[in-house]
Write a protein that holds these residues in place. Structure first.
Motif, PDB file in Angstrom:
ATOM      1  N   TYR A 101       0.858  -1.194   0.000  1.00 34.30           N
ATOM      2  CA  TYR A 101       0.000   0.000   0.000  1.00 34.30           C
ATOM      3  C   TYR A 101       0.885   1.232   0.000  1.00 34.30           C
ATOM      4  CZ  TYR A 101       1.386   0.236   4.884  1.00 34.30           C
ATOM      5  OH  TYR A 101       2.139   0.314   6.031  1.00 34.30           O
ATOM      6  N   ALA A 158      -6.251   6.316  -3.347  1.00 37.96           N
ATOM      7  CA  ALA A 158      -5.629   7.025  -4.466  1.00 37.96           C
ATOM      8  C   ALA A 158      -4.616   6.171  -5.220  1.00 37.96           C
ATOM      9  CB  ALA A 158      -4.965   8.300  -3.966  1.00 37.96           C
ATOM     10  N   ARG A 205      -4.108   2.901  -5.533  1.00 35.49           N
ATOM     11  CA  ARG A 205      -4.624   1.662  -6.147  1.00 35.49           C
ATOM     12  C   ARG A 205      -3.642   0.499  -5.973  1.00 35.49           C
ATOM     13  NH1 ARG A 205      -9.349   3.555  -5.840  1.00 35.49           N
ATOM     14  NH2 ARG A 205     -10.325   2.171  -7.336  1.00 35.49           N
ATOM     15  N   GLN A 206      -2.796   0.578  -4.935  1.00 38.25           N
ATOM     16  CA  GLN A 206      -1.778  -0.438  -4.740  1.00 38.25           C
ATOM     17  C   GLN A 206      -2.308  -1.659  -3.993  1.00 38.25           C
ATOM     18  OE1 GLN A 206       1.789  -0.441  -5.762  1.00 38.25           O
ATOM     19  NE2 GLN A 206       0.984  -2.470  -5.379  1.00 38.25           N
ATOM     20  N   CYS A 207      -3.330  -1.475  -3.184  1.00 38.06           N
ATOM     21  CA  CYS A 207      -3.745  -2.549  -2.285  1.00 38.06           C
ATOM     22  C   CYS A 207      -4.837  -3.424  -2.908  1.00 38.06           C
ATOM     23  CB  CYS A 207      -4.220  -1.956  -0.960  1.00 38.06           C
ATOM     24  SG  CYS A 207      -5.637  -0.859  -1.156  1.00 38.06           S
ATOM     25  N   CYS A 266      -8.163  -1.024   1.007  1.00 46.17           N
ATOM     26  CA  CYS A 266      -8.275   0.086   1.957  1.00 46.17           C
ATOM     27  C   CYS A 266      -9.645   0.751   1.895  1.00 46.17           C
ATOM     28  CB  CYS A 266      -7.173   1.117   1.730  1.00 46.17           C
ATOM     29  SG  CYS A 266      -7.358   2.049   0.199  1.00 46.17           S
TER      30      CYS A 266
HETATM   31  S1  FES Z   1      -3.501   1.991  -0.044  1.00 45.25           S
HETATM   32 FE1  FES Z   1      -3.709   3.357  -1.752  1.00 45.25          FE
HETATM   33  S2  FES Z   1      -5.520   2.605  -2.724  1.00 45.25           S
HETATM   34 FE2  FES Z   1      -5.386   1.387  -0.940  1.00 45.25          FE
END
Ligand code: FES
Ligand SMILES: Cc1cc2nc3c(=O)[nH]c(=O)nc-3n(C[C@H](O)[C@H](O)[C@H](O)COP(=O)(O)O)c2cc1C
Ligand code: SF4
Lengths: 155, 896, 439
Positions: free
Chosen positions: B32, B44, B46-48, B67
């Motif tokens: 994340y 924002a 979009r990593q998780c 998240c």
């Molecule tokens: S931690 Fe950034 S979109 Fe979920």
């Protein structure tokens, strides 16, 4: 630096239209730009003071939007639509012609301070493309020849 | 509660949480960026990405951001899913398009969340062929370096700086792939918590400039569990060092105090440890008044004769030194000859504060609890300047209204943006009465400005409005003031968790009595009511508990001839009493022996004998913070001999004085304190004892990748040095020892976990749940017990000053004497000036910039005048601590 | 084909505005008078719902349903928040879209009347027109219409003695396509950067300044007075299929007679195209974007498609704004795609990673292809972006919108795109790979 009465009144009027007067930041920038052609650092700070936000917040808003000029512009700002409908009907030709006639690239201002050339997305004039705005005036169905004639109108 | 399935495993989880927080708490490696346990979710980066399945039948599932996904009952999720993994690795590839890949020269290297996530997602092949865009960096002042090219636009910086710390001069600028995080122009970041950007930024955009000046990698540092010594809150730190040089201060998570964030004084104020002008040898002042170094054996003989010839020895302790150092001095000079080293007004205020704390010891808020309070009354304290970390907590408490509004609309608490959008400018009420405008005023309801005694009167009036049996101040309030008091009382009464804050920085005990009364009135109605009291220095409360006698008693002993020798432990006399009195005492005293780590005015001008004591970085010790929590800090590195801990000097002096104590190490010393002074019972549990071991192992100060051990001192000796053995703690001076999640929290020198190298992410593995408390309990023990006779209201006595009055103006950068010696802090110190309101300036016939010569307490300073309309009439604001002004003796009546 | 002029019934050929007198003379504000005299606020929404009106801003969400999400305070006035808002989305920046401009320039009072009725229906007391910055002529005309309406007592306090209050203001945008996205629009109205918001919460729960808000497109609300005047059934019958009413259709690009026309929903694509004169210069249709830049291409195979929400949806595209962009068989698809993706990359708000950093990459790949510098793997990279910039993966619908035409382009014109990779690209690729930046 001081804003003019008219600017301050304009901004205060906009502030009165919102539940949170701070919402008038964008309008404030536009009003300042209407009066000065562009928004200098000093004008930005002065406008921020009227709206009661910090200069950095004002800057955050100013740099987000397309129509706020944070650098000096020429007397006439040419905004040439580069979106799909105009592209299909000869935008590139008009663009190249404008650039070579004015001797500038997008984002630049002619040496005599007459014109600034900017690309803009779809102007809502798609049925009459290629289209551009000079200041607030629309010009459409552009050809290189028409462009020459139009440029002559602006001194 | 909800039952959810992650990768086939079932868990009972908190249904008010989001999936990312839960997955991290359960130990999953889910990458994340934009999420942060304190800043919550915005979705924002979009990593998780994970897969969510609608029900048992659903085989396709859909990609969601963990998240932004509530943990609803029956939820089924896959982190391991191929498509989700592909998305995660693609997000990194996008983020890395413009990243400069300059890890070798990047200060974040080795503790970089971006490096970790890149490896975690398995992105190894770059496919992008275009050029990278570049940015111009800004000069952000002495604390923070700015390298925008490294930015991955996770928006964390502005979410901390703007949304959490309410800082206004750092913003997201620009748009599309040309977003820029900076100020409108070059300049020092204005917010007092800017240093947290260093840890909040997941890559190397914002780095610690003070570390950069003498940089080395995280893995090459020797650390120790530290306690910040720059105010009374006791934030936990992790100071890092190499080869005897202090490199940086990092946050050390404490679930009840600072959790993830420090203030800039704490983070950047430790530079004094590295100063060249520190006393590093025993020094003796010669006939010419010059301090000359002495060899140890010579010094020993000198000291022996000093003590042999002394006709009465008095000791001056210090509220900025540990209990151990103070106690050792007390042992040296004898209990009756020991003073707590505080100025008389500071000692009186601190005693009053202690009494109030003892009366309400069951109701003392932690910093963390402040964040839950939904109505606050601050009496007198300009907390941003005197106990800065409180201000950050108060800013969170102001947002409780947002959470309340969000909850009413079924918006979960982690949905950060939605909570903000619905909360807008609606804040939970904070009332604040101070002598002048403060940096918290932006979240204060109608800031109230008055002189200290009037602030106390306001507090008494609030108590009286809350409970008619509480005495009101003698003079009735005017109508407006009474209406304000009634509004405050009504608000506090209506709150779920009201909070009273007061402190000693104005030096007025009646403010504390008033706070105590208000608290008493409040708590009868609401057992959730909380009290928070701040002190001036890191161990002010400890010293108030140890000893009533203030510094004036020591001067009196010299003045009346009962003593001719003054022994000072880490204190500067000029900070505690008028110069004339100090000078006279020094002149009269035969010897002034000072044990200190800094070239204070006392060392430079008064000491006849100087013994180089270790700073917090070179010593172990216990400090009692403002809530009565005993906390232990540990030596970060061993200073070059003959420098040693203050208590060891005091022990050596006791030996030459003929009463050597039998303390072999810290354990003995602490046991002696507890045996001697029952009020300190419990401090032995602040950290495991020096003999504590895990599987027979000590706990390392250095990470397992520590490099160059054999080479570090090769210029001295090519044979590898044996690591020093620490006689005072269970820590080792090496990378050997127990490394793991079962490390007792008080002995965690740094946070590091497999795959998680950055401080703020690695700590997750040591928490019971992410952002919660440390496994094994947050360190420290609260030792205050309820005092007898705590049921009565205090008298509402105030001491109005009829004419002119000087009041202290504290500054986060400058008013605290140790940090004020640190280069980075010096750059941010305000100019010396007296402040008055326009009417006062007029009556003084002065305008801004004119010089005012003012005699305060027998000491004259000339400073320019600045106009501050917020000050009350006939009141002069005096800068504290800097420029030779001692603020700890204010307020006083003056005649300009 | 004959137009069915409902929304455009008063609009003059030269677009000169219909001012108050003419508007009143042609039955203007009758709907408002009727609503205020005969209907309770809560009775308006159901009418609109029955009429089958769907949003004309692109997404086609049923308007009556959207209105029904608004919390009502008639029964609990003490809980009424400080304000309830109606915002009309006049940002119109979708490439190829120019329909709302006509409605605002040609018949400004129609919009004002529509807004007053809509605000009444949702219980709003303040309404804004969020107008794109370049539409300065619209601003002048709308402002004059507002002034006239205020003078006439249609705006302000206690409108027509009904007890209903409404103030109506214009907000001029400073230009950003994302401002058209309704939640970003609210951020812009609050004077902030126009970054979209996550839903839920929806604007009806937490909208402008955190208060209940409905956002509707200009054309959407302009239908409302006609529904009131003529009834829901009439409206419904106007449409040829399921969807009620008429729609402004537009055509630009390579059609012989570009412009706007009003037809019933459900009209055949081929008929619309014919109305605009077919493809100019005697060329053939290659493809078209049926409703603005973010709707996937249709091809000559789709000329029978009924132009309504479900009809266009059934052939893998969207009705969108129904202003089609048409290109002929001489048009290289790569140029069209690159132009579109340039727009979307530029107009990304910069909030979420896939959109901010993925779209410029897509634009670059298309640029390389156009310049003859494509490499093996490029088409697959485009495929990957189509997949990973899809709905739900990015924060808002901007990036998925950008992928609409690209996905269709890869579907219908894949060979044309693949052929752009030069034959020697294999070797070239190897050389470049050897020289490429390491990670
Ligand atoms: S931690 Fe950034 S979109 Fe979920
Ligand atoms: C990127 C983006 C741009 C949009 N631009 C517009 C626009 O310019 N005008 C508009 O009416 N709707 C636009 N929309 C749709 C709005 O978000 C919203 O759905 C619409 O205004 C709702 O009105 P309606 O229900 O009346 O159609 C846009 C959506 C997205 C995702
Ligand atoms: S998809 Fe993401 S970056 Fe793009 S416009 Fe929407 S929120 Fe902004």
């Amino acid at each position: 630096m001081q804003l003019s009465e008219a600017e301050i009144e304009g901004i205060q009027h906009e502030m009165s239209l919102y539940e949170d007067p701070g919402a008038a930041t964008i309008e404030a920038l536009k009003i300042v730009q209407e009066h000065r052609g562009w928004v200098s650092d000093e004008a930005l700070a002065a406008a921020a003071a009227v709206v009661n936000v910090t200069p950095t917040q004002m800057e955050a808003v100013a740099t987000f939007y397309n129509l706020i000029f944070r650098q000096p512009v020429g007397r006439h700002v040419i905004m040439l639509c580069d979106s799909i409908s105009c592209y299909l009907v000869g935008y590139e030709q008009v663009r190249d012609h404008l650039k070579s006639t004015l001797g500038i690239d997008f984002g630049q201002t002619t040496a005599d301070g007459r014109f600034t050339l900017l690309p803009i997305c779809c102007l809502g004039d798609c049925d009459k493309g290629p289209a551009m705005r000079v200041g607030e005036v629309y010009h459409d169905q552009l050809t290189p020849e028409r462009v020459d004639a139009i440029l002559d109108e602006y001194k | 509660m909800a039952t959810i399935t992650i990768d086939g495993n079932q868990y009972d989880v908190d249904d008010t949480e989001n999936l990312l927080a839960v997955a991290l708490s359960k130990g999953y490696d889910l990458p994340y960026f934009c999420w942060h346990p304190e800043l919550h979710s915005v979705g924002a980066c979009r990593q998780c990405a994970v897969k969510q399945y609608r029900n048992d039948e659903d085989e396709k599932g859909m990609i969601v951001m963990a998240c932004m996904t509530p943990c609803s009952d029956g939820g089924r999720f896959e982190i391991a899913d191929k498509e989700a993994a592909e998305m995660r690795s693609q997000v990194i590839e996008w983020l890395m398009i413009n990243h400069p890949h300059d890890c070798p020269v990047c200060e974040e290297g080795g503790e970089c969340h971006l490096q970790d996530m890149t490896l975690m997602t398995g992105h190894t092949q770059r496919r992008y062929r275009g050029p990278k865009r570049t940015h111009r960096n800004q000069d952000l002042g002495p604390f923070i370096s700015h390298e925008m090219n490294r930015c991955i636009a996770c928006y964390r910086c502005v979410r901390f700086y703007r949304d959490y710390a309410d800082g206004d001069d750092l913003r997201a600028l620009g748009s599309h792939n040309n977003v820029y995080f900076g100020r409108d122009s070059d300049g020092a970041l204005d917010n007092e918590f800017s240093g947290n950007l260093v840890e909040v930024c997941p890559t190397g955009v914002f780095t610690d400039k003070t570390l950069g000046a003498h940089y080395n990698r995280k893995w090459d540092m020797q650390n120790a569990p530290g306690i910040c010594t720059h105010c009374s809150l006791g934030c936990n730190t992790s100071p890092g060092s190499r080869q005897g040089m202090l490199k940086r201060i990092q946050n050390r998570f404490h679930g009840e105090i600072n959790h993830y964030f420090l203030c800039d004084r704490g983070r950047f104020g430790a530079g004094f440890v590295n100063r060249d002008d520190r006393p590093r040898q025993p020094l003796v002042r010669n006939a010419d008044g010059i301090l000359e170094p002495r060899a140890m054996d010579v010094m020993r003989d000198t000291m022996e004769s000093v003590f042999a010839e002394a006709k009465g020895v008095v000791g001056v302790g210090s509220p900025r030194a540990s209990l151990e150092d103070n106690y050792a001095l007390r042992h040296l000079v004898g209990a009756k000859q020991f003073s707590n080293g505080m100025s008389a007004p500071d000692a009186a205020a601190s005693r009053a504060a202690l009494a109030v704390l003892e009366n309400h010891s069951g109701q003392l808020a932690t910093l963390r609890e402040i964040e839950e309070c939904d109505a606050v009354l601050i009496l007198g304290e300009d907390v941003t300047q005197t106990a800065p970390r409180v201000a950050l907590s108060l800013r969170q408490s102001a947002r409780n209204k947002h959470h309340e509004m969000a909850a009413a609309n079924k918006i979960p608490k982690w949905h950060a943006r939605a909570v903000r959008d619905i909360g807008q400018t609606h804040n939970s009420p904070i009332f604040s009465a101070t002598t002048h405008a403060t940096r918290l005023d932006d979240i204060v309801v109608e800031p109230y400005r008055a002189r200290p005694n009037a602030i106390a009167a306001l507090g008494f009036a609030v108590a009286n409005a809350l409970d008619a049996t509480a005495p009101a101040a003698v003079e009735p309030l005017d109508q407006d003031a009474q209406a304000f008091v009634d509004a405050i009382a009504a608000t506090l009464k209506g709150a779920k968790k009201p909070l009273i804050i007061a402190g000693t920085s104005l030096g007025d005990p009646s403010i504390l009595a008033a706070a105590g009364n208000a608290m008493r009135a409040l708590r009868t109605a609401n057992s959730e009511a909380r009290l928070f009291v701040t002190f001036n220095e890191a161990n002010s409360l400890g010293l108030a508990m140890m000893e009533d006698r203030d510094v004036d008693t020591a001067f009196a002993a010299i003045e009346d001839g009962t003593a001719d020798t003054l022994v000072v432990m880490q204190n500067c006399l000029y900070e505690r009493a008028p110069k004339a009195r100090v000078d006279a005492a020094i002149k009269k005293a035969k010897n002034v022996i000072v044990m200190d780590h800094s070239l204070t005015r006392t060392v430079g001008e008064a000491a006849t004998h100087v013994l180089p004591a270790g700073s917090f970085a070179e010593a172990d010790g216990t400090l009692i913070n403002n809530e009565g929590r005993a906390q232990r800090f540990f030596q970060v590195f061993i200073p070059d001999a003959p420098m040693q801990e203050g208590w060891r000097w005091a022990q050596d002096l006791a030996e030459v004085a003929g009463h050597k104590p039998d303390w072999i190490g810290m354990d003995d010393l602490i046991a002696a304190i507890v045996a001697d002074m029952p009020q300190f019972a419990g401090i032995q549990d602040a950290a495991p004892s020096q003999s504590f071991r895990k599987f027979g192992m000590r706990f390392p100060r250095s990470p397992h990748r520590y490099s160059g051990r054999t080479a570090l001192y090769a210029n001295v000796d090519v044979r590898e040095r044996r690591p020093e053995v620490d006689p005072d703690s269970a820590l080792s001076y090496s990378m050997e020892g127990y490394q793991g999640v079962a490390t007792p929290p008080a002995l965690m020198s740094y946070a590091w976990a497999p795959g998680w190298d950055s401080n703020q992410a690695a700590i997750t593995r040591f928490q019971d749940e992410v952002g919660g408390h440390l496994k094994g309990g947050d360190p420290g023990v609260r030792i205050l017990r309820v005092a007898a006779g705590h049921s009565a209201f205090a008298d509402a006595t105030i001491h109005p000053v009829a004419g002119w009055q000087a009041v202290p103006i504290h500054a986060i950068f400058g008013s605290e004497s140790q940090s004020a010696r640190s280069a980075a802090i010096v750059e941010r110190m305000p100019a010396a000036e007296y402040r008055v309101n326009p009417a006062a300036a007029k009556s003084l016939k002065l305008t801004a910039g004119d010089t005012l010569e003012l005699a305060i307490d027998g000491e004259t300073h000339a400073f320019p005048i600045a106009i501050d309309p917020s000050l009350p009439d006939q009141t002069v604001g005096v800068p504290v601590g800097m420029h030779g002004v001692c603020g700890l003796r204010l307020p006083v009546e003056i005649k300009p | 084909m004959e137009e069915t002029r409902v929304l455009t019934q008063r609009i003059r050929a030269d677009r000169s505005p219909v001012w108050m007198k003419d508007y009143l003379d042609s039955g203007g504000y009758d709907a408002l008078k009727k609503v205020l005299a005969e209907l309770k606020p809560t009775e308006v929404g159901p009418l609109v719902k029955e009429a089958g009106l769907r949003g004309r801003g692109g997404a086609g969400f049923p308007t009556g349903v959207k209105w029904s999400f608004m919390p009502r305070f008639e029964e609990r006035p003490e809980q009424r928040p400080a304000h309830v808002y109606l915002v009309v989305n006049a940002d119109e920046m979708e490439p190829g879209t120019f329909k709302d401009r006509l409605l605002m320039e040609g018949d400004p009072h129609q919009l004002i009347e529509s807004m007053i009725i809509s605000a009444y229906a949702i219980g709003a007391d303040i309404a804004y027109v969020f107008l794109r910055g370049e539409y300065t002529e619209c601003r002048r005309r709308l402002q004059q219409a507002i002034d006239e309406a205020t003078a006439e007592g249609f705006l302000g306090k206690n409108i027509l003695d009904s007890g209903f209050n409404l103030s109506l203001h214009l907000h001029m945008s400073a230009g950003r396509y994302i401002c058209g996205e309704e939640s970003a629009l609210l951020s812009a109205l609050e004077g902030r950067r126009a970054v979209p918001r996550h839903k839920p919460p929806f604007p009806a729960a937490s909208g402008l300044f955190g208060q209940p808000t409905t956002v509707n497109n200009v054309e959407t609300v302009c239908n409302v007075p006609h529904i009131i005047n003529n009834g829901g059934d009439w409206y419904k019958e106007l449409g040829l299929n399921k969807d009620g009413g008429t729609k402004l259709f537009g055509a630009s690009g390579h059609v012989a007679k570009p412009g706007l026309a009003e037809f019933p929903l459900g009209v055949k694509l081929g008929d619309v195209l014919e109305h605009f004169g077919g493809i100019r210069n005697g060329r053939k249709l290659k493809g078209l974007l049926p409703g603005g830049g973010s709707t996937p291409f249709l091809t000559p195979d789709h000329l029978d498609t009924p132009m309504d929400y479900d009809g266009v949806g059934a052939v893998g595209s969207r009705l969108g704004t129904a202003t089609m962009v048409v290109f002929d068989d001489q048009t290289p698809i790569v140029g069209v795609l690159k132009n579109l993706e340039h727009f979307y990359a530029q107009e990304s708000c910069g909030w979420c990673t896939p959109c901010r950093d993925g779209l410029p990459w897509v634009e670059r790949i298309l640029g390389n292809l156009e310049a003859g510098k494509g490499q093996p793997g490029d088409i697959e990279l485009l495929d990957l972006h189509v997949k990973l910039l899809g709905p739900g993966k990015t924060f808002c619908a901007h990036a998925p919108g950008a992928m609409g035409p690209l996905e269709a382009g890869l579907k219908y014109f894949r060979e044309e795109l693949a052929a752009l990779i030069p034959d020697d690209a294999q070797t070239l690729g190897r050389i470049e790979a050897a020289n490429a930046n390491p990670l």
